[in-house]
Design an enzyme around this catalytic site. Sequence first.
Site, mmCIF file in Angstrom:
data_model
loop_
_atom_site.group_PDB
_atom_site.id
_atom_site.type_symbol
_atom_site.label_atom_id
_atom_site.label_comp_id
_atom_site.label_asym_id
_atom_site.label_seq_id
_atom_site.Cartn_x
_atom_site.Cartn_y
_atom_site.Cartn_z
ATOM 1 C CB CYS A 50 83.270 -19.289 113.199
ATOM 2 S SG CYS A 50 82.654 -17.946 113.529
ATOM 3 C CG HIS A 73 81.097 -22.645 111.263
ATOM 4 N ND1 HIS A 73 80.666 -22.709 112.350
ATOM 5 C CD2 HIS A 73 80.705 -20.819 110.639
ATOM 6 C CE1 HIS A 73 80.057 -21.111 112.519
ATOM 7 N NE2 HIS A 73 79.811 -20.166 111.611
ATOM 8 C CG ASN A 116 76.842 -19.446 113.870
ATOM 9 O OD1 ASN A 116 78.078 -19.304 113.911
ATOM 10 N ND2 ASN A 116 77.569 -18.118 112.358
HETATM 11 O O1 UT7 Z 1 79.522 -17.651 111.735
HETATM 12 C C1 UT7 Z 1 80.633 -16.698 110.329
HETATM 13 C C2 UT7 Z 1 80.683 -16.006 109.134
HETATM 14 N N1 UT7 Z 1 78.642 -15.940 108.923
HETATM 15 C C3 UT7 Z 1 78.428 -16.665 107.879
HETATM 16 O O2 UT7 Z 1 78.920 -17.470 107.031
HETATM 17 C C4 UT7 Z 1 77.026 -15.463 107.328
HETATM 18 C C5 UT7 Z 1 76.584 -15.295 106.017
HETATM 19 N N2 UT7 Z 1 76.019 -15.126 105.537
HETATM 20 C C6 UT7 Z 1 74.422 -15.578 105.648
HETATM 21 O O3 UT7 Z 1 74.418 -16.846 106.166
HETATM 22 C C7 UT7 Z 1 73.491 -14.321 104.756
HETATM 23 O O4 UT7 Z 1 74.193 -13.356 104.445
HETATM 24 C C8 UT7 Z 1 72.104 -13.865 106.058
HETATM 25 C C9 UT7 Z 1 71.209 -15.335 106.213
HETATM 26 C C10 UT7 Z 1 72.661 -13.186 107.372
HETATM 27 C C11 UT7 Z 1 71.488 -13.606 105.135
HETATM 28 O O5 UT7 Z 1 70.813 -13.834 104.211
HETATM 29 P P1 UT7 Z 1 70.809 -12.804 103.073
HETATM 30 O O6 UT7 Z 1 70.062 -13.892 101.657
HETATM 31 O O7 UT7 Z 1 72.368 -12.262 102.659
HETATM 32 O O8 UT7 Z 1 69.561 -11.568 103.630
HETATM 33 P P2 UT7 Z 1 69.782 -10.147 102.927
HETATM 34 O O9 UT7 Z 1 70.914 -9.532 104.470
HETATM 35 O O10 UT7 Z 1 70.660 -9.989 101.622
HETATM 36 O O11 UT7 Z 1 68.949 -9.681 103.040
HETATM 37 C C12 UT7 Z 1 67.431 -9.731 102.073
HETATM 38 C C13 UT7 Z 1 66.283 -9.394 102.151
HETATM 39 C C14 UT7 Z 1 66.894 -7.695 102.929
HETATM 40 O O12 UT7 Z 1 64.904 -7.212 103.161
HETATM 41 P P3 UT7 Z 1 65.517 -6.049 101.798
HETATM 42 O O13 UT7 Z 1 66.745 -5.581 101.646
HETATM 43 O O14 UT7 Z 1 65.194 -7.500 100.518
HETATM 44 O O15 UT7 Z 1 63.664 -5.364 101.386
HETATM 45 C C15 UT7 Z 1 66.533 -7.758 104.787
HETATM 46 O O16 UT7 Z 1 66.233 -6.367 105.088
HETATM 47 O O17 UT7 Z 1 65.692 -9.626 104.011
HETATM 48 C C16 UT7 Z 1 65.824 -8.726 104.932
HETATM 49 N N3 UT7 Z 1 65.811 -9.438 106.052
HETATM 50 C C17 UT7 Z 1 65.037 -10.665 106.930
HETATM 51 N N4 UT7 Z 1 64.164 -10.208 106.758
HETATM 52 C C18 UT7 Z 1 63.390 -10.860 107.625
HETATM 53 C C19 UT7 Z 1 66.969 -9.605 106.443
HETATM 54 N N5 UT7 Z 1 67.034 -9.917 108.228
HETATM 55 C C20 UT7 Z 1 65.628 -10.392 108.446
HETATM 56 C C21 UT7 Z 1 65.207 -11.500 109.256
HETATM 57 N N6 UT7 Z 1 63.999 -11.540 108.781
HETATM 58 N N7 UT7 Z 1 65.210 -11.882 109.946
#
Ligand code: UT7
Length: 327
Positions: A115, A252, A282
């Site tokens: 990215c 980005h 993204n």
């Molecule tokens: O471009 C390259 C660089 N990449 C990035 O910058 C990405 C950086 N990371 C992020 O943008 C975020 O971490 C994400 C958007 C990928 C995820 O957001 P988050 O707030 O970090 O969520 P998480 O992974 O901590 O998940 C929170 C909860 C989990 O459930 P529990 O364990 O709390 O019950 C996940 O299982 O949300 C759940 N979850 C979802 N729920 C509904 C994960 N993905 C989804 C989904 N829909 N698509």
Amino acid sequence: MNVSKARITAIGSYVPDKKLTNHDLEEMIETNDEWIVQRTGIKERRIALDTEFTSDISVKAVENLIERYEKSLDDVDMVIVCTMTPDFKTPSVSALVQAKLGIKNTGAIDLNAACSGFAYGLHIANGLITSGLNKKILVIGAETFSKILDYSDRSTCILFGDGGGAVLVEFDEENPSFIDVHMGTNGELAHNLYCTDLSNQMFGNELAVNGFVNQNGREVYKWAVNTVPKGIKALLEKAQFETTDVDWFVPHSANLRIIESICSRTGLPLEQTIYSLEYYGNTSAASIPLSLDKGVKEGKIKTNDKMLLYGFGGGLTHAGMLINWTI
Ligand code: UT7
């Protein structure tokens, strides 16, 4: 402050027609529009046809540039395609682009800095032109991320989309674009964002030998909101710029929450930020040129505006650039 002799003279972009909305994803996996919008700001993304690859998207972005600016490609002497989703391992995307556009006498090279790729591509183009080695370089950021996504993995497939943008960088001592640059790499954190390949076993996760993107989103998020603001401060200090000197911040487009956090940590106003994630998701190396072109088309970015571009992602790498908008 660096002395540049390179000027950005034209821009173009392209996204595939097919849209994949959050509501479409609700039909495919256990997710919902509200979760995706709250956590990322993304509403929809574009998906390439099965027969459409990164070289096709690159060519269409350049064709769009040519349609809008009176530019000839005949004397282009280097094509740099920034991508982590090449059509093949070899030939390079840039070689395919050279052939498809019929550019006669040019070097061609692909650059993979995920990215951060487009900022790296601009940096290298500036270096080649300023040093006198090249005169006219096409820098393209293009991705077909949909081809390396596992559409049953809700932690990644909701994030990424396809598209591309291109700029022309030409020799110009009088009116250069490039003000300063700051880059960094944290390869020790590489295992938090990778796409399996020949070195499948490298990160000790045998289950992830699937050819798809794997991401520990939370770790990448933490790294980004800590690293990018520090990088921005270092860049501004080096260039003797205040945040108020920046007309437009073009980060980005990974996630709106990350952008908001960077803005609050640096004092850059969110209202002076341009991003492309809402409708394109993204798009990795394509996200910054897509945002730039969006800003141009919306009439926001004007000649001589001071722009702060900041790429971050796989590697983990990050790269910031201060440029004077010279189109
Ligand atoms: O471009 C390259 C660089 N990449 C990035 O910058 C990405 C950086 N990371 C992020 O943008 C975020 O971490 C994400 C958007 C990928 C995820 O957001 P988050 O707030 O970090 O969520 P998480 O992974 O901590 O998940 C929170 C909860 C989990 O459930 P529990 O364990 O709390 O019950 C996940 O299982 O949300 C759940 N979850 C979802 N729920 C509904 C994960 N993905 C989804 C989904 N829909 N698509």
